[in-house]
Design a protein around this motif. Structure first.
Motif, PDB file in Angstrom:
ATOM      1  N   CYS A 179       1.293  -1.324   0.182  1.00  8.93           N
ATOM      2  CA  CYS A 179       0.015  -0.191   0.049  1.00  8.93           C
ATOM      3  C   CYS A 179       0.234   1.789   0.426  1.00  8.93           C
ATOM      4  N   ASN A 180       0.564   2.167  -0.196  1.00  6.38           N
ATOM      5  CA  ASN A 180       0.689   3.326  -0.354  1.00  6.38           C
ATOM      6  C   ASN A 180       0.696   4.251   1.615  1.00  6.38           C
ATOM      7  N   ILE A 181       1.489   5.753   1.655  1.00  6.99           N
ATOM      8  CA  ILE A 181       1.294   6.614   2.407  1.00  6.99           C
ATOM      9  C   ILE A 181      -0.562   7.931   1.885  1.00  6.99           C
ATOM     10  N   VAL A 182      -0.508   7.123   0.608  1.00  8.63           N
ATOM     11  CA  VAL A 182      -1.098   8.442   0.148  1.00  8.63           C
ATOM     12  C   VAL A 182      -2.384   7.403  -1.105  1.00  8.63           C
ATOM     13  N   LYS A 183      -3.986   7.436  -0.692  1.00  9.41           N
ATOM     14  CA  LYS A 183      -4.489   6.710  -2.128  1.00  9.41           C
ATOM     15  C   LYS A 183      -4.562   6.879  -3.070  1.00  9.41           C
ATOM     16  N   CYS A 184      -4.307   8.163  -3.169  1.00  5.74           N
ATOM     17  CA  CYS A 184      -4.702   8.717  -4.527  1.00  5.74           C
ATOM     18  C   CYS A 184      -3.534   9.508  -5.500  1.00  5.74           C
ATOM     19  N   ARG A 185      -3.462   9.253  -5.990  1.00  6.22           N
ATOM     20  CA  ARG A 185      -2.422   9.973  -7.251  1.00  6.22           C
ATOM     21  C   ARG A 185      -1.843  11.272  -7.121  1.00  6.22           C
ATOM     22  N   PRO A 186      -0.784  11.729  -6.888  1.00  4.35           N
ATOM     23  CA  PRO A 186      -0.029  13.443  -6.706  1.00  4.35           C
ATOM     24  C   PRO A 186       0.232  13.731  -8.050  1.00  4.35           C
ATOM     25  N   PRO A 187      -1.155  15.175  -8.242  1.00  3.59           N
ATOM     26  CA  PRO A 187      -0.271  15.065  -9.655  1.00  3.59           C
ATOM     27  C   PRO A 187       0.746  15.172 -10.184  1.00  3.59           C
ATOM     28  N   GLY A 188       1.277  14.448 -11.243  1.00  6.75           N
ATOM     29  CA  GLY A 188       2.479  15.056 -11.900  1.00  6.75           C
ATOM     30  C   GLY A 188       3.411  14.004 -11.486  1.00  6.75           C
ATOM     31  N   ASN A 189       2.899  13.040 -10.209  1.00  9.93           N
ATOM     32  CA  ASN A 189       3.519  12.615  -9.100  1.00  9.93           C
ATOM     33  C   ASN A 189       4.552  12.988  -8.671  1.00  9.93           C
ATOM     34  N   ARG A 190       4.454  13.566  -7.909  1.00  7.07           N
ATOM     35  CA  ARG A 190       4.998  14.852  -7.234  1.00  7.07           C
ATOM     36  C   ARG A 190       4.875  14.218  -5.836  1.00  7.07           C
ATOM     37  N   THR A 191       5.873  14.076  -4.809  1.00  3.46           N
ATOM     38  CA  THR A 191       5.804  14.035  -3.807  1.00  3.46           C
ATOM     39  C   THR A 191       4.406  14.552  -3.050  1.00  3.46           C
ATOM     40  N   PRO A 192       3.896  13.638  -2.124  1.00  7.03           N
ATOM     41  CA  PRO A 192       2.671  13.856  -1.621  1.00  7.03           C
ATOM     42  C   PRO A 192       3.122  14.955  -0.769  1.00  7.03           C
ATOM     43  N   GLU A 193       2.146  16.204  -0.629  1.00  6.31           N
ATOM     44  CA  GLU A 193       2.672  17.096   0.789  1.00  6.31           C
ATOM     45  C   GLU A 193       2.258  16.683   1.900  1.00  6.31           C
ATOM     46  N   LYS A 194       2.460  17.560   3.276  1.00  6.19           N
ATOM     47  CA  LYS A 194       2.635  17.383   4.425  1.00  6.19           C
ATOM     48  C   LYS A 194       0.650  17.406   4.806  1.00  6.19           C
ATOM     49  N   ASP A 195       0.270  18.162   4.342  1.00  8.55           N
ATOM     50  CA  ASP A 195      -1.090  17.920   5.262  1.00  8.55           C
ATOM     51  C   ASP A 195      -1.872  16.700   3.963  1.00  8.55           C
ATOM     52  N   GLU A 196      -1.752  16.753   3.068  1.00  4.17           N
ATOM     53  CA  GLU A 196      -1.884  14.974   2.273  1.00  4.17           C
ATOM     54  C   GLU A 196      -1.829  14.121   3.436  1.00  4.17           C
ATOM     55  N   ILE A 197      -0.482  13.840   3.707  1.00  2.00           N
ATOM     56  CA  ILE A 197      -0.415  12.819   4.493  1.00  2.00           C
ATOM     57  C   ILE A 197      -1.082  12.784   5.502  1.00  2.00           C
ATOM     58  N   ASP A 198      -0.633  14.128   6.214  1.00  2.59           N
ATOM     59  CA  ASP A 198      -1.591  14.130   7.621  1.00  2.59           C
ATOM     60  C   ASP A 198      -2.910  13.497   7.254  1.00  2.59           C
ATOM     61  N   THR A 199      -3.410  14.215   5.988  1.00  2.00           N
ATOM     62  CA  THR A 199      -5.274  13.728   5.786  1.00  2.00           C
ATOM     63  C   THR A 199      -5.307  12.179   5.648  1.00  2.00           C
ATOM     64  N   CYS A 200      -4.165  11.655   4.815  1.00  2.00           N
ATOM     65  CA  CYS A 200      -4.671  10.156   4.393  1.00  2.00           C
ATOM     66  C   CYS A 200      -4.335   9.044   5.434  1.00  2.00           C
ATOM     67  N   SER A 201      -2.673   9.505   6.380  1.00  2.00           N
ATOM     68  CA  SER A 201      -1.811   8.428   7.092  1.00  2.00           C
ATOM     69  C   SER A 201      -3.065   7.945   8.045  1.00  2.00           C
ATOM     70  N   PRO A 202      -4.098   8.546   8.637  1.00  2.00           N
ATOM     71  CA  PRO A 202      -4.348   7.286   9.030  1.00  2.00           C
ATOM     72  C   PRO A 202      -5.288   5.756   9.035  1.00  2.00           C
ATOM     73  N   PHE A 203      -5.522   6.121   7.078  1.00  2.00           N
ATOM     74  CA  PHE A 203      -5.827   4.873   6.930  1.00  2.00           C
ATOM     75  C   PHE A 203      -4.852   4.224   7.202  1.00  2.00           C
ATOM     76  N   LEU A 204      -3.653   4.952   6.473  1.00  2.00           N
ATOM     77  CA  LEU A 204      -2.363   3.650   6.482  1.00  2.00           C
ATOM     78  C   LEU A 204      -2.440   3.008   7.341  1.00  2.00           C
ATOM     79  N   PHE A 205      -2.662   4.006   8.852  1.00  2.01           N
ATOM     80  CA  PHE A 205      -2.227   3.036  10.068  1.00  2.01           C
ATOM     81  C   PHE A 205      -2.998   2.203  10.562  1.00  2.01           C
ATOM     82  N   ARG A 206      -4.105   2.936  10.048  1.00  2.00           N
ATOM     83  CA  ARG A 206      -5.350   1.618  10.823  1.00  2.00           C
ATOM     84  C   ARG A 206      -5.658   0.014   9.776  1.00  2.00           C
ATOM     85  N   GLN A 207      -4.828   0.066   8.143  1.00  2.00           N
ATOM     86  CA  GLN A 207      -4.444  -0.815   7.862  1.00  2.00           C
ATOM     87  C   GLN A 207      -3.394  -1.516   8.415  1.00  2.00           C
ATOM     88  N   ILE A 208      -2.473  -1.256   8.900  1.00  2.00           N
ATOM     89  CA  ILE A 208      -1.145  -1.810   9.154  1.00  2.00           C
ATOM     90  C   ILE A 208      -1.903  -2.531  10.865  1.00  2.00           C
TER      91      ILE A 208
END
Ligand code: URA
Length: 283
Positions: A179-208
Motif C-alpha cells: 500500500c501507500n501513504i496516500v491513496k490517490c495519485r499526486p499530480p505529476g507524481n510529485r511527493t505528497p504534501e504534508k497536509d495530504e499525508i496528515d489526512t490520508c495516513s490515519p488510514f494507513l495506520f489502521r491498515q497496518i
C-alpha cells in the motif's frame, strides 16, 4: 476507582483517541476533565497519552496502541462558531469499544474519499493489495499513473522491481500486502504534501493495525517519515529496524529511486536479504 468506572473511562479515552484527542486537563476547582481541543492555553495538562517515539506526530502508534491513528486534521481542528462547551467525560454513556478492525472496515470508512485535494485529480483510489494477514507489508509513497489507472499499488516499472525483490525474499506478491501513504495519485507524481499525508495516513495506520504484520517495510523517505517520524536522510537509516508499536519496521530505498540509480540495486538486494533473514529467524 471501581472496575466499571475504570472500563467506562478506558472506553471514553479510546473514543477520544480515535478522534485524535489525546490530552485532557482538569480546570482548577471543576473536578471535570476536559478534552484538550477545548483547553485554555494556560491550563496545565493532567494526562498526556504517549504519541509514540520522540519526534512522532499525533496519530502515529505508540507502544501501547500500535497503529492507532488519529483522524484527518480537518476533523481534528476545532470548528468555527460559538465557543465550545466543556465536555465532561461522563456526560453520556460510553461508546462501544471498537473491536479489532478489518481491512474491509477501513476501506469502507475511506469510502469515496474527498478529504484532501488529491481526490480532484485521481481516477481511482488505490487502497492497497495483498494478503490481509500478511507477515510483511510494504508501504510506498503514492500511486503513479499506472496505479491510478488500474486501482492497484506498484503495478508500473517500480512495481516490477518490487515484485522481483519480493521473489528474492522467497515470497509471492499475493503473500505480502502493498500500500501507500496516500491513496490517490499526486499530480505529476510529485511527493505528497504534508497536509495530504496528515489526512490520508490515519488510514494507513489502521491498515497496518488491521493486518498486524511482523514487519512493515518503508519504501523511501516519505514512508519512513510518516511511519517512524524519522527526519534524517534515508541513506543513513536504510537497512535498519525500528520499533513500530508491537511490530518492527524496516527502511529500504524506494524501487523508483533504484530505477533512476541502478548502481544502488546492490544495496536494495542487501536490504531485502536482511528482510529475508528477519522473516526466517522469527518463524
Ligand atoms: N510508487 C509508489 O510509491 N507507489 C506505487 O503504488 C507506485 C509507485
Amino acid at each position: 476507582m471501581d472496575n466499571k468506572l475504570r472500563e467506562e473511562l478506558a472506553a471514553w479515552l479510546e473514543f477520544y483517541r480515535d478522534l485524535g484527542i489525546e490530552d485532557f486537563y482538569l480546570p482548577p476547582g471543576s473536578g471535570v476533565a476536559v478534552a484538550s481541543h477545548e483547553r485554555k492555553e494556560s491550563a496545565p495538562p493532567v494526562a498526556a497519552v504517549s504519541r509514540g517515539p520522540a519526534g512522532a506526530e499525533a496519530g502515529r502508534p505508540s507502544d501501547s496502541a500500535p497503529g492507532r491513528a488519529g483522524p484527518a486534521p480537518t476533523e481534528r481542528r476545532p470548528t468555527a462558531g460559538p465557543p465550545a462547551r466543556s465536555l465532561s467525560l461522563f456526560e453520556a454513556p460510553p461508546p462501544p469499544r471498537r473491536e479489532h478492525e478489518t481491512l474491509e472496515q477501513v476501506r469502507r470508512d475511506l469510502g469515496d474519499c474527498r478529504r484532501c485535494r488529491l481526490a480532484g485529480g485521481r481516477k481511482t483510489i488505490v487502497f492497497g493489495q495483498g494478503n490481509p494477514h500478511a507477515e510483511l507489508v510494504f508501504v510506498g509513497e503514492g500511486p503513479g499513473a499506472d496505479e491510478d489507472e488500474q486501482g492497484l499499488p506498484f503495478v508500473g516499472r517500480a512495481g516490477q522491481l518490487l515484485n522481483r525483490m519480493i521473489q528474492f525474499v522467497g515470497m509471492k506478491r499475493e503473500e505480502v500486502y502493498i500500500c501507500n501513504i496516500v491513496k490517490c495519485r499526486p499530480p505529476g507524481n510529485r511527493t505528497p504534501e504534508k497536509d495530504e499525508i496528515d489526512t490520508c495516513s490515519p488510514f494507513l495506520f489502521r491498515q497496518i493495525e488491521a493486518i498486524r504484520p511482523r514487519l512493515v517495510c518503508c519504501l523511501g523517505a516519505p514512508a519512513m517519515k510518516t511511519l517512524l517520524g524519522i527526519k534524517e536522510g534515508i541513506t543513513r537509516v536504510r537497512g535498519q529496524f525500528f520499533d513500530y508499536g508491537a511490530t518492527k519496521a524496516f527502511v529500504a530505498y524506494h524501487p523508483a529511486y533504484i530505477l533512476r540509480n541502478p548502481r544502488e540495486e546492490k544495496i536494495l538486494r542487501e536490504d531485502f536479504e536482511t528482510i529475508r533473514e528477519f522473516l526466517k529467524s522469527a518463524r
